[in-house]
Design an enzyme around this catalytic site. Structure first.
Site, mmCIF file in Angstrom:
data_model
loop_
_atom_site.group_PDB
_atom_site.id
_atom_site.type_symbol
_atom_site.label_atom_id
_atom_site.label_comp_id
_atom_site.label_asym_id
_atom_site.label_seq_id
_atom_site.Cartn_x
_atom_site.Cartn_y
_atom_site.Cartn_z
ATOM 1 N N TYR A 12 8.623 113.490 -88.542
ATOM 2 C CA TYR A 12 7.556 114.108 -87.755
ATOM 3 C C TYR A 12 7.204 113.263 -86.546
ATOM 4 C CZ TYR A 12 3.942 110.877 -89.594
ATOM 5 O OH TYR A 12 3.192 109.774 -89.888
ATOM 6 N N ARG A 31 11.778 109.032 -80.010
ATOM 7 C CA ARG A 31 11.599 108.554 -81.387
ATOM 8 C C ARG A 31 11.889 109.672 -82.385
ATOM 9 N NH1 ARG A 31 5.931 105.934 -83.035
ATOM 10 N NH2 ARG A 31 5.322 108.121 -82.907
ATOM 11 N N ARG A 81 16.794 123.682 -106.205
ATOM 12 C CA ARG A 81 16.108 122.413 -106.018
ATOM 13 C C ARG A 81 16.999 121.311 -106.589
ATOM 14 N NH1 ARG A 81 14.617 118.208 -108.712
ATOM 15 N NH2 ARG A 81 13.082 116.887 -107.720
ATOM 16 N N HIS A 83 18.716 117.248 -105.489
ATOM 17 C CA HIS A 83 18.513 116.159 -104.526
ATOM 18 C C HIS A 83 19.490 116.256 -103.363
ATOM 19 C CE1 HIS A 83 16.024 114.783 -107.755
ATOM 20 N NE2 HIS A 83 15.677 113.691 -107.099
ATOM 21 N N LYS A 127 10.037 107.726 -88.928
ATOM 22 C CA LYS A 127 8.749 108.411 -89.101
ATOM 23 C C LYS A 127 8.929 109.577 -90.068
ATOM 24 C CE LYS A 127 4.779 109.528 -86.119
ATOM 25 N NZ LYS A 127 3.803 108.746 -86.861
ATOM 26 N N GLU A 159 1.803 96.304 -90.570
ATOM 27 C CA GLU A 159 1.089 97.307 -89.763
ATOM 28 C C GLU A 159 -0.011 97.912 -90.612
ATOM 29 O OE1 GLU A 159 3.626 100.639 -88.714
ATOM 30 O OE2 GLU A 159 4.558 100.667 -90.699
ATOM 31 N N LEU A 183 6.663 100.942 -88.062
ATOM 32 C CA LEU A 183 6.986 102.058 -87.177
ATOM 33 C C LEU A 183 6.869 101.540 -85.740
ATOM 34 C CD1 LEU A 183 7.467 105.226 -87.180
ATOM 35 C CD2 LEU A 183 5.131 105.305 -86.334
HETATM 36 N N1 PDD Z 1 0.665 107.611 -87.199
HETATM 37 N N2 PDD Z 1 2.470 102.920 -87.962
HETATM 38 C C1 PDD Z 1 2.375 103.978 -88.790
HETATM 39 C C2 PDD Z 1 2.755 103.808 -90.222
HETATM 40 C C3 PDD Z 1 1.919 105.213 -88.292
HETATM 41 O O1 PDD Z 1 1.851 106.275 -89.117
HETATM 42 C C4 PDD Z 1 1.541 105.322 -86.923
HETATM 43 C C5 PDD Z 1 1.052 106.608 -86.331
HETATM 44 C C6 PDD Z 1 1.662 104.188 -86.100
HETATM 45 C C7 PDD Z 1 1.325 104.229 -84.633
HETATM 46 O O2 PDD Z 1 2.299 104.953 -83.919
HETATM 47 P P1 PDD Z 1 1.941 105.708 -82.569
HETATM 48 O O3 PDD Z 1 1.304 104.710 -81.670
HETATM 49 O O4 PDD Z 1 3.243 106.158 -82.058
HETATM 50 O O5 PDD Z 1 1.000 106.838 -82.890
HETATM 51 C C8 PDD Z 1 2.144 103.001 -86.655
HETATM 52 C C9 PDD Z 1 0.359 108.934 -86.707
HETATM 53 C C10 PDD Z 1 -0.698 108.960 -85.647
HETATM 54 C C11 PDD Z 1 0.078 109.835 -87.886
HETATM 55 O O6 PDD Z 1 0.794 109.699 -88.869
HETATM 56 O O7 PDD Z 1 -0.798 110.699 -87.806
#
Ligand code: PDD
Length: 278
Positions: A12, A31, A81, A83, A127, A159, A183
């Site tokens: 996403y 990304r 369903r 894997h 992501k 993070e 991320l």
């Molecule tokens: N999340 N690290 C993680 C684990 C995240 O889920 C996010 C963002 C970030 C920051 O990334 P960015 O600056 O590109 O938004 C870092 C989004 C906002 C979400 O899951 O809603």
């Protein structure tokens, strides 16, 4: 039978938009492509098609609020369903939610965070929609009246549950280097650019929990939260317990970048249209 629902098998993106201009558009689309490549899903749309879809969604907003566009691509629906999977048609889902305004005066006291051990998998740079660990950390933060859970892997601050983490020590800004453990946040990248343009010292190096707790300033960054000062972690004050001077400078610079994006968006759109076939 969608594998996004059954397995969290998808990736996403979250695109922040201000007055219908997408901020960091190219970086978010790149990304998304990296995420799709990482899990072997063929990108169902060209860049210009994605832009059209996002703009169409934005056009439904008649009051012109700032919107976060959430976009998900799952591997698609299968007959059974199981894997493993065959060659499926990816499912695309988009939604939009309004972004809370981050007014500087309201942020001067900062926000609180909790710290937790980072038990997530070793591909946090993808992501992925499977966010079980992240949502559990976020819920724990919420139950502790905290803005975020800051994660540490083997003593190293990685993070937040949905944000990147920065610290300031002796006027130098530190953040975890890009690696499979975080991320690669788009806001993180913009903040680093803002700091470098202001001739501030930035080091993309790891730092440990002691450095976090004894930092002059701590910030978290994300597309929906922008840059938030964290002034209390595990009920302990960070420095004076107020937002710091470098946060204030970077906050202003980030707002300037948003405004510059607005005036440049036509040009950026043309550039993307011309490179869309790549
Ligand atoms: N999340 N690290 C993680 C684990 C995240 O889920 C996010 C963002 C970030 C920051 O990334 P960015 O600056 O590109 O938004 C870092 C989004 C906002 C979400 O899951 O809603």
């Amino acid at each position: 039978m969608d594998r996004g629902f059954l397995f969290g098998d998808g990736v996403y993106e979250v695109f922040p938009t201000y007055n219908k201009n997408i901020f960091g558009l190219d970086s978010h689309l790149n990304r998304l492509q990296d995420g799709l490549d990482a899990i072997n899903i063929k990108n169902p749309h060209s860049k210009s098609e994605w832009i059209n879809l996002i703009n169409k969604l934005l056009s439904f907003d008649t009051v012109n609020t700032n919107q976060a566009i959430y976009l998900q691509v799952s591997r698609g629906c299968d007959k059974d369903r199981k894997h493993t999977h065959g060659d499926l048609k990816p499912t695309v889902y988009l939604q939009s939610t309004s972004i809370l305004p981050r007014i500087k005066d309201n942020l001067l006291k900062g926000k609180s965070a909790i710290s937790r051990d980072d038990i997530r998998w070793s591909q946090c740079n993808t992501k992925a929609t499977s966010l079980l660990a992240n949502i559990m950390y976020a819920q724990e933060a919420k139950e502790n009246n905290a803005e975020e859970a800051i994660l540490c892997r083997d003593g190293i601050v990685t993070e937040g549950s949905s944000s990147n983490v920065f610290i300031v020590k002796n006027n130098c800004i530190f953040t975890h280097p890009k690696s499979p453990n975080i991320l690669p946040g788009i806001t993180r990248e913009i903040v680093i650019d803002c700091a470098k343009n202001l001739n501030l010292k930035v080091k993309e190096v790891t730092f440990n929990k002691n450095a976090l707790m004894s930092a002059d300033e701590v910030w978290i960054t994300s597309s929906t939260r922008e840059i938030l000062p964290i002034t209390l972690i595990d009920n302990l004050k960070i420095n004076t317990g107020n937002a710091g001077p470098l946060w204030s400078i970077i906050y202003d610079s980030y707002q300037d970048s948003k405004n510059a994006n607005r005036s440049n968006s036509g040009r950026v759109f043309e550039k993307i249209k011309s490179t869309a076939k790549n």
